[in-house]
Motif scaffolding. Structure first.
Motif, mmCIF file in Angstrom:
data_model
loop_
_atom_site.group_PDB
_atom_site.id
_atom_site.type_symbol
_atom_site.label_atom_id
_atom_site.label_comp_id
_atom_site.label_asym_id
_atom_site.label_seq_id
_atom_site.Cartn_x
_atom_site.Cartn_y
_atom_site.Cartn_z
ATOM 1 N N THR A 14 35.730 27.526 31.278
ATOM 2 C CA THR A 14 36.763 27.436 30.246
ATOM 3 C C THR A 14 36.392 28.274 29.032
ATOM 4 N N PHE A 15 35.131 28.151 28.583
ATOM 5 C CA PHE A 15 34.671 28.948 27.443
ATOM 6 C C PHE A 15 34.824 30.437 27.729
ATOM 7 N N TYR A 16 34.454 30.848 28.938
ATOM 8 C CA TYR A 16 34.475 32.270 29.290
ATOM 9 C C TYR A 16 35.907 32.801 29.332
ATOM 10 N N MET A 17 36.785 32.072 29.989
ATOM 11 C CA MET A 17 38.169 32.520 30.078
ATOM 12 C C MET A 17 38.810 32.602 28.702
ATOM 13 N N ASP A 18 38.549 31.598 27.866
ATOM 14 C CA ASP A 18 39.091 31.611 26.497
ATOM 15 C C ASP A 18 38.547 32.800 25.708
ATOM 16 N N TYR A 19 37.253 33.075 25.886
ATOM 17 C CA TYR A 19 36.624 34.163 25.128
ATOM 18 C C TYR A 19 37.267 35.509 25.449
ATOM 19 N N VAL A 20 37.373 35.821 26.743
ATOM 20 C CA VAL A 20 37.875 37.154 27.104
ATOM 21 C C VAL A 20 39.352 37.311 26.740
ATOM 22 N N LEU A 21 40.108 36.221 26.787
ATOM 23 C CA LEU A 21 41.528 36.318 26.427
ATOM 24 C C LEU A 21 41.713 36.438 24.912
ATOM 25 N N GLU A 22 40.842 35.798 24.139
ATOM 26 C CA GLU A 22 40.934 35.893 22.683
ATOM 27 C C GLU A 22 40.408 37.224 22.152
ATOM 28 N N HIS A 23 39.384 37.775 22.811
ATOM 29 C CA HIS A 23 38.754 39.010 22.320
ATOM 30 C C HIS A 23 39.172 40.257 23.105
ATOM 31 N N ASN A 24 39.795 40.056 24.256
ATOM 32 C CA ASN A 24 40.211 41.152 25.127
ATOM 33 C C ASN A 24 39.035 42.004 25.613
ATOM 34 N N ALA A 98 49.089 29.006 36.470
ATOM 35 C CA ALA A 98 48.616 28.239 35.314
ATOM 36 C C ALA A 98 47.542 29.009 34.540
ATOM 37 N N ASN A 99 46.933 30.001 35.205
ATOM 38 C CA ASN A 99 45.886 30.817 34.572
ATOM 39 C C ASN A 99 46.231 32.300 34.649
ATOM 40 N N ARG A 100 47.509 32.614 34.626
ATOM 41 C CA ARG A 100 47.975 33.978 34.885
ATOM 42 C C ARG A 100 47.382 34.995 33.911
ATOM 43 N N SER A 101 47.287 34.644 32.640
ATOM 44 C CA SER A 101 46.772 35.603 31.656
ATOM 45 C C SER A 101 45.373 36.066 32.026
ATOM 46 N N TYR A 102 44.523 35.122 32.453
ATOM 47 C CA TYR A 102 43.164 35.515 32.829
ATOM 48 C C TYR A 102 43.165 36.329 34.117
ATOM 49 N N VAL A 103 43.937 35.904 35.117
ATOM 50 C CA VAL A 103 43.953 36.612 36.405
ATOM 51 C C VAL A 103 44.416 38.056 36.213
ATOM 52 N N ILE A 104 45.458 38.237 35.420
ATOM 53 C CA ILE A 104 45.948 39.597 35.148
ATOM 54 C C ILE A 104 44.881 40.404 34.422
ATOM 55 N N TYR A 105 44.233 39.778 33.430
ATOM 56 C CA TYR A 105 43.157 40.458 32.704
ATOM 57 C C TYR A 105 42.052 40.923 33.659
ATOM 58 N N ALA A 106 41.660 40.023 34.572
ATOM 59 C CA ALA A 106 40.528 40.311 35.456
ATOM 60 C C ALA A 106 40.858 41.329 36.541
ATOM 61 N N LEU A 107 42.120 41.332 37.014
ATOM 62 C CA LEU A 107 42.453 42.113 38.217
ATOM 63 C C LEU A 107 43.395 43.295 37.975
ATOM 64 N N GLU A 108 43.988 43.389 36.817
ATOM 65 C CA GLU A 108 45.022 44.405 36.601
ATOM 66 C C GLU A 108 44.551 45.814 36.955
ATOM 67 N N ASN A 109 43.324 46.133 36.598
ATOM 68 C CA ASN A 109 42.820 47.486 36.857
ATOM 69 C C ASN A 109 42.363 47.688 38.309
ATOM 70 N N HIS A 110 42.426 46.610 39.106
ATOM 71 C CA HIS A 110 41.949 46.693 40.493
ATOM 72 C C HIS A 110 43.028 46.321 41.507
ATOM 73 N N LYS A 111 44.253 46.105 41.054
ATOM 74 C CA LYS A 111 45.252 45.520 41.954
ATOM 75 C C LYS A 111 45.625 46.415 43.133
ATOM 76 N N ASN A 112 45.320 47.708 43.039
ATOM 77 C CA ASN A 112 45.585 48.605 44.171
ATOM 78 C C ASN A 112 44.361 48.783 45.070
ATOM 79 N N SER A 113 43.281 48.072 44.739
ATOM 80 C CA SER A 113 42.055 48.178 45.555
ATOM 81 C C SER A 113 41.359 46.817 45.621
ATOM 82 N N LEU A 114 42.127 45.784 45.930
ATOM 83 C CA LEU A 114 41.595 44.429 45.933
ATOM 84 C C LEU A 114 40.708 44.139 47.144
ATOM 85 N N LYS A 115 40.917 44.860 48.237
ATOM 86 C CA LYS A 115 40.292 44.500 49.513
ATOM 87 C C LYS A 115 38.774 44.411 49.439
#
Length: 217
Positions: A14-24, A98-115
């Motif tokens: 929880t701390f980690y997800m909050d941190y990266v979303l607040e600080h980008n 329910a955690n979409r903001s974090y998932v998008i943050y974590a994967l947006e730059n990799h969504k075409n190479s998730l495999k």
């Protein structure tokens, strides 16, 4: 103020997800992360070796929350493999939403190479074990080596299907992600229809849906 002592892995997530979303951005060091959340640095290392390990565990936690919720549902245990997998998908993507903001943050730059993404390695291991436990019926070839290859192929194709659905969900702009729900239902039913050598109606229907969505996107 004294440092927090009763820290567990879920608190750190929880701390980690909050941190990266607040600080980008990710925390620069574990020391700075612990200081920002008022706990001793060593508490972090009781559960995780690095930020990379906590990032992997977050996606595994989405799986764990899904699986545990299904296991508590009495109706789920009476379902066949098809409906168990449908239930898994709908519950899993509810957790992601329910955690979409974090998932998008974590994967947006990799969504075409998730495999081959290491970030999802723990999720993959758990998911393919889940698929193996569903005991999905395959063609009985009466040959152990070929059956083993079939089972391995089933797990890998199921994982690929989950990744395709994940990318679709990330790109979905429909209200309440209703198009993702349609995608899930059609893709899972189509997969089982292929395994059952069922009529081609749902395969064609799913193909039309994909074609329509690709044109619009």
């Amino acid at each position: 103020m004294g440092k927090k002592k009763n820290i567990n892995s879920n608190d750190l997530i929880t701390f980690y997800m909050d941190y990266v979303l607040e600080h980008n951005h990710n925390p620069k060091t574990v020391y700075a992360f612990a200081k920002a959340n008022n706990f001793e640095e060593q508490k972090f290392y009781e559960f995780f070796s690095s930020f990379k390990s906590i990032e992997k565990h977050i996606f595994k936690a989405f799986y764990d929350n899904t699986y545990n919720a299904l296991e508590r549902n009495d109706d789920y245990h009476s379902f066949d493999a098809r409906h168990k997998l449908l239930s898994f998908y709908f519950t899993f993507f509810e957790n992601l939403t329910a955690n979409r903001s974090y998932v998008i943050y974590a994967l947006e730059n990799h969504k075409n190479s998730l495999k081959g993404l290491q970030l999802l390695s723990e999720l993959k291991h758990a998911f393919i074990n889940y698929i193996g436990g569903l005991e999905i019926e395959l063609i009985d070839v009466k040959q152990a080596q070929i059956d083993k290859i079939q089972r391995r192929g089933l797990k890998e194709s199921a994982w690929l299907q989950l990744l395709i659905t994940l990318k679709f969900w990330m790109d979905d702009t429909s209200s309440s992600f209703e198009k993702t729900d349609i995608f899930i239902e059609k893709s899972i039913n189509t997969s089982f229809d292929i395994l059952d050598v069922a009529p081609m109606k749902s395969i064609i229907d799913f193909g039309k849906f994909i074609f329509k969505e690709k044109i619009q996107m």
